[in-house]
Design a protein around this motif. Sequence first.
Motif, PDB file in Angstrom:
ATOM      1  N   ASN A 103      -8.051 -11.334  -2.044  1.00  0.00           N
ATOM      2  CA  ASN A 103      -7.732 -10.194  -1.063  1.00  0.00           C
ATOM      3  C   ASN A 103      -6.284  -9.828  -1.578  1.00  0.00           C
ATOM      4  OD1 ASN A 103      -9.365 -10.060   0.611  1.00  0.00           O
ATOM      5  ND2 ASN A 103      -8.777 -10.864   2.225  1.00  0.00           N
ATOM      6  N   ILE A 104      -5.455 -11.540  -2.200  1.00  0.00           N
ATOM      7  CA  ILE A 104      -4.021 -11.025  -2.616  1.00  0.00           C
ATOM      8  C   ILE A 104      -4.305 -10.492  -4.187  1.00  0.00           C
ATOM      9  CG2 ILE A 104      -1.834 -11.868  -3.641  1.00  0.00           C
ATOM     10  CD1 ILE A 104      -2.003 -13.818  -0.834  1.00  0.00           C
ATOM     11  N   SER A 157      -7.334  -8.632  -5.326  1.00  0.00           N
ATOM     12  CA  SER A 157      -7.317  -7.452  -5.519  1.00  0.00           C
ATOM     13  C   SER A 157      -6.063  -6.110  -4.714  1.00  0.00           C
ATOM     14  CB  SER A 157      -8.548  -6.823  -4.246  1.00  0.00           C
ATOM     15  OG  SER A 157      -9.158  -8.286  -4.135  1.00  0.00           O
ATOM     16  N   HIS A 158      -5.528  -6.699  -4.461  1.00  0.00           N
ATOM     17  CA  HIS A 158      -4.391  -5.930  -4.125  1.00  0.00           C
ATOM     18  C   HIS A 158      -3.115  -5.964  -5.146  1.00  0.00           C
ATOM     19  CE1 HIS A 158      -0.534  -4.412  -2.068  1.00  0.00           C
ATOM     20  NE2 HIS A 158       0.391  -5.288  -2.398  1.00  0.00           N
ATOM     21  N   ILE A 159      -3.020  -6.767  -5.843  1.00  0.00           N
ATOM     22  CA  ILE A 159      -2.326  -6.956  -7.398  1.00  0.00           C
ATOM     23  C   ILE A 159      -3.135  -5.784  -8.277  1.00  0.00           C
ATOM     24  CG2 ILE A 159      -1.259  -8.131  -9.179  1.00  0.00           C
ATOM     25  CD1 ILE A 159      -0.844 -10.837  -7.150  1.00  0.00           C
ATOM     26  N   LYS A 196      -5.092  -3.087  -7.277  1.00  0.00           N
ATOM     27  CA  LYS A 196      -4.561  -2.023  -7.332  1.00  0.00           C
ATOM     28  C   LYS A 196      -3.577  -1.146  -7.105  1.00  0.00           C
ATOM     29  CE  LYS A 196      -5.300   0.980  -2.644  1.00  0.00           C
ATOM     30  NZ  LYS A 196      -5.705   1.257  -1.207  1.00  0.00           N
ATOM     31  N   SER A 197      -2.619  -2.345  -7.173  1.00  0.00           N
ATOM     32  CA  SER A 197      -1.032  -2.025  -7.670  1.00  0.00           C
ATOM     33  C   SER A 197      -0.817  -1.524  -8.625  1.00  0.00           C
ATOM     34  CB  SER A 197       0.142  -3.277  -6.970  1.00  0.00           C
ATOM     35  OG  SER A 197       0.379  -3.392  -5.889  1.00  0.00           O
ATOM     36  N   ASN A 251      -2.035   1.563  -9.621  1.00  0.00           N
ATOM     37  CA  ASN A 251      -1.662   2.893  -9.319  1.00  0.00           C
ATOM     38  C   ASN A 251      -0.816   3.487 -10.022  1.00  0.00           C
ATOM     39  OD1 ASN A 251       0.743   4.316  -8.085  1.00  0.00           O
ATOM     40  ND2 ASN A 251       0.276   3.115  -6.119  1.00  0.00           N
ATOM     41  N   GLN A 264       5.805 -10.517  -7.429  1.00  0.00           N
ATOM     42  CA  GLN A 264       4.022 -10.903  -6.137  1.00  0.00           C
ATOM     43  C   GLN A 264       2.990 -11.837  -7.791  1.00  0.00           C
ATOM     44  OE1 GLN A 264       2.115  -6.790  -5.298  1.00  0.00           O
ATOM     45  NE2 GLN A 264       3.964  -6.259  -4.631  1.00  0.00           N
TER      46      GLN A 264
END
Length: 378
Positions: free
Chosen positions: A21-22, A24-26, A28-29, A32, A45
Amino acid sequence: MKKVEIKASYKALKQHQDLFNIFSHILKSIKNPDFKLGLKELGKQVDQFTISVLNRMGNLEHVLEIISFLNETITCQIIQSAEKTLMKKSGQVQTIPFCWVNMGSDARQEQVVRTDQDNAIIYTDPAKDHEIETELFLKQLSTLVVEDLAAFGFKKCVGNVMAVNPVWRRSIYGWMRALDEWVGSAEPEDVRKLTIMLDFRAVYGNMTLAERVHSRVFELFGQSMSVSHYLTRDDQLFESPKTLFGKIRTHRSGSCKKCFNLKTSGLVHLINGIRILAVNNRIKKPSTLERMARLKEKQVLSTTEYNTYRSAFTLLMKMKIAHHFLGKKEAPLPDNCIDLSRLTNSQKKELLHALEAVKVLQKKINKQYNVVWMNFFN
């Protein structure tokens, strides 16, 4: 755009849902549109994620691939952003075919702790009336990219081995001339440049340009016995990891007499030796672990040798990473100095065993590629 192949690593990461999950979040960031506004925070991060992955995932190869994937993804995004900025500024569409190349430990997928940048640009030979325009564009592009990579956490190279330096930003013709000059040269600076160039990974742009440079390297290696000799001799100039009495070689002066440099007295020799074998056997992969696997497939390394060198590399890398990150909540300053007095007897025994493998590889390379009579002329 090229991406690191991480199918197996990706599957292993998914077994740790919170880490996935972390991750995937990175990602996505990074993707962006406004990612550049938080480059420094994004770097933090990634550092925190790296520490978590190292603590939770046992397979070193998977860890190296995952972190390399993130590093290359952010590099590609930064380059695309720089292209858009320059095109918007000029009001023109960018049509210059080029390839961005990572070199050194980043190219080998071994840079868990982000140190300094090693990068280059290869571009198509421009028409005579577009040479100045092409050079200006790529100079501006490399400046923007290097600055953003520094903001993310990749420090600028003290030795200026970066695409902002014309030495590392050349057309295909320019790179061919440079390789003709470096390959077989006895000059230490040329040997150093060639060593850097042998570990390179194309990460963005026209990949065929990198392929052409690779092909030229292999062609030149096949034509000259001196190039492997000088690379071998260069490695022999650094202290061997063990003394004549079989003990680990430590610093003999200053306040760190019981310290051993894990990188310069251990890993570097292993990486150098495998690199020389790989290039002489037309293996293009820059990763030390991948090179070992290919050398085993080609029967250049026996199964026993492969297992021995792989185990030594894995142990030294894990020890290096643990030394960097142990007990730290953020990315540390790179430090490869190991205080042997703080190691357990078991750890010292494992280290000695790994360094013996390094020494054996050094002897193998020296026997195979060191041309004794050439030492009398250079």
